[in-house]
Scaffold this active site. Structure first.
Site, mmCIF file in Angstrom:
data_model
loop_
_atom_site.group_PDB
_atom_site.id
_atom_site.type_symbol
_atom_site.label_atom_id
_atom_site.label_comp_id
_atom_site.label_asym_id
_atom_site.label_seq_id
_atom_site.Cartn_x
_atom_site.Cartn_y
_atom_site.Cartn_z
ATOM 1 N N ASP A 24 0.779 -1.248 0.000
ATOM 2 C CA ASP A 24 0.000 0.000 0.000
ATOM 3 C C ASP A 24 0.809 1.296 0.000
ATOM 4 O OD1 ASP A 24 -1.675 -2.038 0.769
ATOM 5 O OD2 ASP A 24 -2.219 -1.150 2.682
ATOM 6 N N GLU A 201 -10.404 -2.379 4.400
ATOM 7 C CA GLU A 201 -9.070 -1.850 4.690
ATOM 8 C C GLU A 201 -8.930 -0.457 4.071
ATOM 9 O OE1 GLU A 201 -6.328 -5.790 5.017
ATOM 10 O OE2 GLU A 201 -6.788 -5.254 2.966
#
Ligand code: FRU
Length: 497
Positions: A24, A201
């Site tokens: 990420d 998420e």
């Protein structure tokens, strides 16, 4: 090391770490003329684990400088450094600056070796170069939830407070604070909204102005696709936020990308008001196979940064994303196409001359309204591999098919045909294709229909061509894109390493 950044599948203008694992984007903050990109990074291996925050900086969102690791895992201390955000704190509301500096504050998930996830704080007093852990971490304790992570913070002007969103298993929790250190629970956003086929998420919440000048709030949430049959994994909600609670206007599931390779996408905080853009970047991979992709000595890269807009159509408000305009900084060999028939031999010749490796195709297709057409772009090579990007106006779909591109990823979930629904097409369609060495990002319908896909071919593509069924006119610009990793930038990087 002379091949660094020139390996078989290495992205040439998408950010990837020099070596080892990346997932990420984290800590996206614009500060003092610089876009900071932190990222989930394992500095000691080419697989997920041992998470740190890597760091890169850019002045134009396209050229990146690699910086030293910013936040180190502390297995004996706070733990591993999972995803999170960063903001500048010019008023020193945190009290962490001691000599008039503007502190940069990172809020991230600290995950202990036992897997307990809490939210912790780190800060920088030298514009993001070096970071210290706050002495009394964590700042938000784990309330007994296994998946409790990915804080994203912003300053909410109307209520003059900091707001934090985090993902807690199947929902979002909001908190608020006056100093970024003491957080009070504000509200929860949960079912029946959105897709719950996977843990939630990486949330992000921000305002956007509609074409009518109205302010709407957009909440973005990634849904982990690891155990589902679905490819899409970044969903969004449009609604209102009053400093405490987010109210979504619709329970319908809306996807920001219909490809598999865009996850954990979040936006930059602090972009100056006179620029006014909301800019996003995502991890260009999927938890369904990310750990098996055949790249070495790095694994994982980012999408192209994209500008977000709210647009209205027959389906109501939708979120549109298009590559940032700075992509123009690396364009070369630009050819302009001035409304010619798709089978015009001169146009075919323009495509025949294009080297298919690094491309920006910005095309407008036009045909008699109410007639149905199929058209698009095809990449091929003499090993028989084919990548097809097609618009079918009859069925109202944009399709990217990578099933005939190599089989270099052992996971059967990789070979896919992706499909994005289109609004009513009325004789006009804009198709933008950004092609890197081993990926393609396709933007249709002015950014409402997006498909991001990695490509692990056996042999590089040799040809790119237009195809169409029925008469279609084409306008636009096609260009090659330059690599951002020049021998100069690489030797500079090696000197400072
Ligand atoms: C999303 C994610 C986050 C987590 C991080 C760990 O891809 O699973 O929820 O913080 O990656 O690397």
């Amino acid at each position: 090391m002379s091949d660094l950044y020139n390996e078989k599948y290495r992205p040439q203008f998408h950010y990837s770490a020099p070596c080892n694992w990346l997932n990420d984007p984290n800590g996206l903050v614009w500060h003092d003329g610089i876009y900071h990109l932190f990222y989930q990074h394992n500095p000691t291996g080419n697989d997920w684990g041992n998470m740190h925050w890597g760091h890169a900086t850019s002045r134009d969102l396209v050229h990146w400088d690699n910086r030293p690791v910013a936040l180190n895992a502390e297995p004996m201390g706070v733990g591993y450094i999972f995803s999170g955000c960063a903001v500048a704190d010019p008023a020193n509301s945190s009290g962490l600056a001691t000599a008039g500096e503007v502190p940069l504050i990172a809020l991230y998930t600290s995950c202990t070796t036992d897997g307990i996830q809490s939210q912790s704080l780190a800060y920088s007093l030298d514009d993001g170069e070096t970071w210290r852990q706050y002495a009394a971490n964590p700042v938000i304790e784990n309330p007994g939830i296994r998946d409790f992570r990915d804080p994203k913070v912003f300053w909410h002007e109307e209520s003059e407070q900091w707001v934090l969103a985090l993902a807690a298993n199947d929902h979002i929790e909001f908190y608020r604070s006056h100093n970024l250190i003491h957080w009070e629970h504000a509200s929860r956003f949960s079912k029946p909204y959105g897709s719950n086929q996977g843990v939630w998420e990486c949330p992000d919440l921000f305002p956007l102005v509609t074409d009518d000048g109205e302010i709407k709030w957009v909440l973005i949430v990634s849904v982990c696709p690891e155990h589902s049959a679905r490819d899409e994994s970044v969903q969004y909600f449009i609604g209102d936020f009053d400093g405490v609670r987010f109210e979504s206007e619709s329970t319908e599931i809306m996807w920001l990308d219909y490809g598999a390779d865009n996850y954990g996408a979040i936006t930059w905080d602090g972009v100056p008001k006179d620029d006014g853009r909301r800019i996003m970047i995502g991890w260009m991979s999927s938890w369904r196979y990310a750990r098996e992709v055949p790249t070495f000595p790095w694994r994982g890269n980012m999408t192209i940064p994209r500008e977000l807009r709210l647009v209205s159509s027959g389906r109501g408000l939708e979120l549109a994303t298009l590559p940032v305009r700075e992509v123009e900084n690396i364009r070369a060999n630009i050819a302009r196409i001035d409304r010619v028939s798709a089978d015009d031999p001169n146009l075919q010749a323009v495509f025949a001359r294009l080297s298919p490796e690094l491309l920006d195709l910005d095309l407008l297709f036009e045909w008699p309204a109410s007639a149905a057409r199929s058209f698009g772009v095809r990449f091929t090579n003499s090993s028989g591999e084919k990548l097809s990007i097609a618009v079918h106006t009859g069925t109202g779909t944009l399709v990217v098919d990578r099933t005939a591109v190599g089989q270099r990823v052992p996971n059967p979930k990789f070979a896919r045909r992706f499909e994005a629904p289109l609004r009513e097409t009325d004789g006009k369609f804009n198709l933008r294709v950004i092609k890197d060495r081993a990926s393609v990002e396709v933007f249709g319908d002015e950014g409402r229909a997006v498909i991001s896909a990695n490509l692990f071919y056996d042999a590089p593509f040799e040809r790119v061509e237009l195809f169409c069924l029925g008469d279609v006119d084409v306008s636009g610009e096609v260009s090659t894109l330059k690599s951002i990793w020049t021998p100069d930038s690489i030797s500079k990087m090696q000197e400072t390493a």
